[in-house]
Design a protein around this motif. Structure first.
Motif, PDB file in Angstrom:
ATOM      1  N   CYS A 232      92.950 109.756  -7.058  1.00 14.11           N
ATOM      2  CA  CYS A 232      93.830 108.829  -7.867  1.00 14.11           C
ATOM      3  C   CYS A 232      94.589 109.281  -9.151  1.00 14.11           C
ATOM      4  O   CYS A 232      95.540 109.179  -9.446  1.00 14.11           O
ATOM      5  N   GLY A 233      93.845 110.077  -9.695  1.00 10.32           N
ATOM      6  CA  GLY A 233      94.234 110.658 -11.085  1.00 10.32           C
ATOM      7  C   GLY A 233      95.472 111.494 -10.787  1.00 10.32           C
ATOM      8  O   GLY A 233      96.199 111.708 -11.733  1.00 10.32           O
ATOM      9  N   SER A 234      95.516 112.122  -9.635  1.00 12.51           N
ATOM     10  CA  SER A 234      96.616 113.216  -9.108  1.00 12.51           C
ATOM     11  C   SER A 234      97.466 112.576  -8.277  1.00 12.51           C
ATOM     12  O   SER A 234      98.705 113.145  -7.498  1.00 12.51           O
ATOM     13  N   SER A 277      87.280 117.340  -6.801  1.00 12.63           N
ATOM     14  CA  SER A 277      86.771 116.586  -7.838  1.00 12.63           C
ATOM     15  C   SER A 277      86.868 117.103  -9.207  1.00 12.63           C
ATOM     16  O   SER A 277      86.445 118.374  -9.495  1.00 12.63           O
ATOM     17  N   GLY A 278      87.227 116.556 -10.180  1.00 12.13           N
ATOM     18  CA  GLY A 278      87.517 116.919 -11.443  1.00 12.13           C
ATOM     19  C   GLY A 278      86.144 117.085 -12.135  1.00 12.13           C
ATOM     20  O   GLY A 278      85.866 118.138 -13.249  1.00 12.13           O
ATOM     21  N   ALA A 279      85.163 116.344 -11.740  1.00 12.48           N
ATOM     22  CA  ALA A 279      83.927 116.338 -12.552  1.00 12.48           C
ATOM     23  C   ALA A 279      83.078 117.651 -11.968  1.00 12.48           C
ATOM     24  O   ALA A 279      82.317 118.179 -12.510  1.00 12.48           O
ATOM     25  N   GLY A 282      87.049 120.649 -12.557  1.00 11.38           N
ATOM     26  CA  GLY A 282      88.347 120.178 -13.357  1.00 11.38           C
ATOM     27  C   GLY A 282      89.497 120.097 -12.709  1.00 11.38           C
ATOM     28  O   GLY A 282      89.357 119.839 -11.684  1.00 11.38           O
ATOM     29  N   CYS A 283      90.646 119.860 -13.515  1.00  7.39           N
ATOM     30  CA  CYS A 283      91.714 119.433 -13.104  1.00  7.39           C
ATOM     31  C   CYS A 283      92.379 120.190 -12.120  1.00  7.39           C
ATOM     32  O   CYS A 283      93.404 119.715 -11.446  1.00  7.39           O
ATOM     33  N   GLN A 284      91.951 121.598 -11.973  1.00  9.13           N
ATOM     34  CA  GLN A 284      92.606 122.353 -10.830  1.00  9.13           C
ATOM     35  C   GLN A 284      92.595 121.782  -9.578  1.00  9.13           C
ATOM     36  O   GLN A 284      93.031 121.999  -8.797  1.00  9.13           O
ATOM     37  N   GLY A 285      91.474 121.251  -9.528  1.00  9.24           N
ATOM     38  CA  GLY A 285      91.107 120.397  -8.090  1.00  9.24           C
ATOM     39  C   GLY A 285      91.656 119.148  -8.131  1.00  9.24           C
ATOM     40  O   GLY A 285      91.686 118.664  -6.704  1.00  9.24           O
ATOM     41  N   GLU A 286      92.308 118.623  -9.122  1.00  9.77           N
ATOM     42  CA  GLU A 286      93.133 117.376  -8.576  1.00  9.77           C
ATOM     43  C   GLU A 286      94.415 117.518  -8.924  1.00  9.77           C
ATOM     44  O   GLU A 286      95.120 117.554  -7.709  1.00  9.77           O
ATOM     45  N   VAL A 287      95.084 117.845 -10.033  1.00  5.67           N
ATOM     46  CA  VAL A 287      96.432 117.865  -9.993  1.00  5.67           C
ATOM     47  C   VAL A 287      96.784 119.303  -9.475  1.00  5.67           C
ATOM     48  O   VAL A 287      97.815 119.367  -8.677  1.00  5.67           O
ATOM     49  N   GLY A 288      96.169 120.284  -9.726  1.00  2.00           N
ATOM     50  CA  GLY A 288      96.340 121.658  -8.697  1.00  2.00           C
ATOM     51  C   GLY A 288      96.491 121.412  -7.516  1.00  2.00           C
ATOM     52  O   GLY A 288      97.439 122.015  -6.950  1.00  2.00           O
ATOM     53  N   THR A 324      91.698 122.487 -16.935  1.00  2.00           N
ATOM     54  CA  THR A 324      90.421 121.839 -17.346  1.00  2.00           C
ATOM     55  C   THR A 324      90.769 120.268 -17.222  1.00  2.00           C
ATOM     56  O   THR A 324      91.790 119.806 -17.086  1.00  2.00           O
ATOM     57  N   CYS A 325      89.632 119.381 -17.183  1.00  2.00           N
ATOM     58  CA  CYS A 325      89.590 117.980 -17.316  1.00  2.00           C
ATOM     59  C   CYS A 325      89.100 117.470 -18.453  1.00  2.00           C
ATOM     60  O   CYS A 325      87.601 117.602 -18.756  1.00  2.00           O
ATOM     61  N   ASP A 326      89.760 117.110 -19.373  1.00  2.00           N
ATOM     62  CA  ASP A 326      89.257 116.436 -20.760  1.00  2.00           C
ATOM     63  C   ASP A 326      89.900 115.353 -21.052  1.00  2.00           C
ATOM     64  O   ASP A 326      90.764 115.100 -22.118  1.00  2.00           O
ATOM     65  N   PRO A 327      90.041 114.176 -20.406  1.00  2.00           N
ATOM     66  CA  PRO A 327      90.865 112.877 -20.569  1.00  2.00           C
ATOM     67  C   PRO A 327      90.556 112.335 -21.797  1.00  2.00           C
ATOM     68  O   PRO A 327      89.151 111.981 -22.011  1.00  2.00           O
ATOM     69  N   VAL A 328      91.350 111.958 -22.636  1.00  2.00           N
ATOM     70  CA  VAL A 328      91.243 111.153 -23.841  1.00  2.00           C
ATOM     71  C   VAL A 328      90.355 109.859 -23.682  1.00  2.00           C
ATOM     72  O   VAL A 328      90.947 109.148 -22.906  1.00  2.00           O
ATOM     73  N   PRO A 335      95.480 113.892 -20.446  1.00  2.00           N
ATOM     74  CA  PRO A 335      96.855 114.084 -20.088  1.00  2.00           C
ATOM     75  C   PRO A 335      97.043 113.879 -18.849  1.00  2.00           C
ATOM     76  O   PRO A 335      98.307 114.326 -18.417  1.00  2.00           O
ATOM     77  N   CYS A 336      96.658 113.054 -18.180  1.00  2.00           N
ATOM     78  CA  CYS A 336      96.466 112.800 -16.638  1.00  2.00           C
ATOM     79  C   CYS A 336      97.936 112.421 -16.211  1.00  2.00           C
ATOM     80  O   CYS A 336      98.863 113.163 -15.261  1.00  2.00           O
ATOM     81  N   ILE A 337      98.732 111.620 -17.001  1.00  2.00           N
ATOM     82  CA  ILE A 337     100.134 110.798 -16.442  1.00  2.00           C
ATOM     83  C   ILE A 337     101.238 111.969 -16.559  1.00  2.00           C
ATOM     84  O   ILE A 337     101.880 112.143 -15.423  1.00  2.00           O
ATOM     85  N   GLU A 338     101.284 112.453 -17.793  1.00  2.00           N
ATOM     86  CA  GLU A 338     102.380 113.542 -17.593  1.00  2.00           C
ATOM     87  C   GLU A 338     102.168 114.831 -16.784  1.00  2.00           C
ATOM     88  O   GLU A 338     102.975 115.538 -16.381  1.00  2.00           O
ATOM     89  N   ARG A 339     100.727 114.971 -16.942  1.00  3.44           N
ATOM     90  CA  ARG A 339     100.591 116.263 -16.048  1.00  3.44           C
ATOM     91  C   ARG A 339     100.914 116.227 -14.690  1.00  3.44           C
ATOM     92  O   ARG A 339     101.634 117.038 -14.077  1.00  3.44           O
ATOM     93  N   ASN A 340     101.091 114.707 -14.067  1.00  5.09           N
ATOM     94  CA  ASN A 340     101.337 114.684 -12.820  1.00  5.09           C
ATOM     95  C   ASN A 340     103.084 114.884 -12.748  1.00  5.09           C
ATOM     96  O   ASN A 340     103.318 115.430 -11.619  1.00  5.09           O
ATOM     97  N   ARG A 384      84.862 119.236 -17.494  1.00  9.30           N
ATOM     98  CA  ARG A 384      84.726 118.836 -16.321  1.00  9.30           C
ATOM     99  C   ARG A 384      84.471 117.328 -16.204  1.00  9.30           C
ATOM    100  O   ARG A 384      83.294 116.846 -15.942  1.00  9.30           O
ATOM    101  N   GLU A 385      85.571 116.485 -16.716  1.00  5.22           N
ATOM    102  CA  GLU A 385      85.555 115.108 -16.742  1.00  5.22           C
ATOM    103  C   GLU A 385      84.419 114.395 -17.479  1.00  5.22           C
ATOM    104  O   GLU A 385      83.554 113.420 -16.884  1.00  5.22           O
ATOM    105  N   THR A 386      83.929 114.866 -18.663  1.00  2.00           N
ATOM    106  CA  THR A 386      83.215 114.329 -19.324  1.00  2.00           C
ATOM    107  C   THR A 386      83.409 113.893 -20.574  1.00  2.00           C
ATOM    108  O   THR A 386      82.938 113.128 -21.276  1.00  2.00           O
TER     109      THR A 386
HETATM  110  S1  SF4 Z   1      92.562 115.405 -16.456  1.00  3.35           S
HETATM  111 FE1  SF4 Z   1      93.117 113.317 -15.601  1.00  3.35          FE
HETATM  112  S2  SF4 Z   1      93.974 113.894 -13.577  1.00  3.35           S
HETATM  113 FE2  SF4 Z   1      93.081 115.845 -14.141  1.00  3.35          FE
HETATM  114  S3  SF4 Z   1      90.922 115.619 -13.161  1.00  3.35           S
HETATM  115 FE3  SF4 Z   1      90.633 114.899 -15.424  1.00  3.35          FE
HETATM  116  S4  SF4 Z   1      90.883 112.652 -15.089  1.00  3.35           S
HETATM  117 FE4  SF4 Z   1      91.713 113.642 -13.125  1.00  3.35          FE
END
Ligand code: SF4
Length: 397
Positions: A232-234, A277-279, A282-288, A324-328, A335-340, A384-386
């Motif tokens: 979903c995040g990506s 899984s971002g957890a 990290g985000c390389q596995g989702e948006v990457g 990295t995955c470090d959502p505020v 950073p998820c939305i603009e990263r997409n 990693r999504e923490t």
């Molecule tokens: S930064 Fe956002 S889109 Fe990327 S893995 Fe984390 S939660 Fe998902």
């Protein structure tokens, strides 16, 4: 590998691992224990740390409906098998334990039990696990990658994927007209409609891709219906390039379905050989991975050979390694939305580059997947999504 249907799932955002997976686990446990008097669910690791922002507790309570369920956030215990663990308990009226179940939400809405092999899935339908094996097989059998997918999938795949494309389009359309502030308290303003107006004034494909990616990701952040691609995040990356290209180049629905199959195949390889899984990585596995899937799909639509498609998928992922995955605030917004949006443009450019540069390259997609997995293991848990490090600590007050 399993069917590519496991990569593309329709569900409510904002997170396939934190909402779709736990919702499915809740349904399974409830079906097994329909007559218990009360229930408890303990969330561990990343599910505990970002569960509030990702709506994990909300979705579990919603799935249990009126039934009494206590949700406990255990911030300390992290299972080695996977950081997204949840444990369900069912009790009778006297609080005697009737049943318990430890389960892991391993990404893309999929579930696994403790120590279950992540590679040999029960529902494997493909005989190959590596891109190099697939390239060798398709070369000797004179198949393109879409034909390869069709050879091993069941007959209902096309119907399934048509629904997926339809939902992707619906989500884009809804996201383009929605305005206002996204839920969660970060005060993030929806921007897709603004970018879309820009595109209407100046119809460059880049403007269209930005608008479409933001539209999908903003719908996801609002907890609306999206398609995992691979998560979903990506979910904004792939639909943005598919539908922008469809419109700009009048691509037929049939070609679009084939491009979707190729994207699914790349996502499947990532899920089988590394992680989505971002957890976990990290985000390389989702948006990457989403960028890699989208680059492969665009390369196919640009007339790329199997080798050029592999190259496009490889470059797209290679240049996301270590992300990295470090959502505020644990929300799937910054950073998820603009990263997409940025990854979608990158996928579009990478596909072009792969065709220009030819398929000769030193590093294979299989190698990059291996490296992504290793890099993910080396990433500090705060990335990693923490939401305990990186951008998550730099919120503007
Ligand atoms: S930064 Fe956002 S889109 Fe990327 S893995 Fe984390 S939660 Fe998902």
């Amino acid at each position: 590998m399993e069917s590519i249907k496991e990569i593309f799932k329709i569900g409510y955002g904002p997170s396939s691992s934190h909402t779709m997976g736990p919702a499915l686990a809740s349904q399974i446990f409830l079906t097994k224990n329909p007559n218990a008097s009360s229930y408890k669910c303990i969330l561990y690791g990343s599910l505990a740390l970002t569960g509030k922002g990702h709506l994990t507790d909300y979705i579990i309570k919603k799935t249990f409906q009126e039934r009494p369920i206590e949700i406990v956030f255990d911030y300390d215990k992290v299972y080695k098998y996977h950081p997204n663990a949840l444990k369900f308990f069912a009790y009778d009226q006297k609080k005697n334990l009737l049943d318990e179940w430890l389960v892991f939400s391993v990404g893309g809405g999929s579930l696994k039990e403790l120590n279950e092999d992540r590679k040999t899935f029960d529902k494997s339908i493909y005989p190959h696990y590596k891109m190099n094996e697939i390239l060798a097989y398709t070369a000797s059998n004179k198949l393109n990658l879409a034909e390869y997918v069709l050879k091993y999938e069941k007959e209902d795949l096309l119907t399934y994927l048509k629904d997926i494309l339809q939902q992707m389009q619906k989500t884009i359309n809804q996201g383009l007209i929605a305005e206002g502030i996204l839920p969660g308290g970060l005060n993030v303003k929806r921007k897709a409609h603004i970018l879309y107006q820009e595109y209407l004034k100046n119809p460059l494909i880049e403007n269209q891709i930005y608008a479409y990616a933001l539209a999908t990701s903003e719908e996801n952040a609002s907890g609306n219906l999206v398609v995992t691609a691979p998560t979903c995040g990506s979910c904004g990356v792939l639909p943005a390039v598919l539908f922008a290209l469809k419109k700009q180049n009048q691509i037929s629905d049939e070609r679009l379905l084939e491009a979707l199959m190729i994207a699914g195949l790349i996502g499947n390889l990532a899920k089988t050989n590394a992680s989505i899984s971002g957890a976990e990585v990290g985000c390389q596995g989702e948006v990457g991975v989403a960028c890699s899937m989208a680059a492969a799909a665009v390369c196919y639509l640009n007339g790329g050979s199997n080798e050029e498609i592999e190259y496009a998928a490889e470059i797209a992922l290679e240049h996301h390694l270590g992300m990295t995955c470090d959502p505020v605030d644990g929300l799937v917004q910054i950073p998820c939305i603009e990263r997409n949006a940025i990854a979608a443009i990158e996928a579009y450019n990478v596909a072009h580059y792969a065709k220009l540069a030819g398929s000769l390259h030193n590093i294979t997609l299989d190698s990059v997947l291996e490296v992504m997995k290793e890099t993910g293991k080396d990433l500090h848990t705060k990335y990693r999504e923490t939401s305990t490090g990186g951008l998550a600590l730099h919120k503007r007050t």
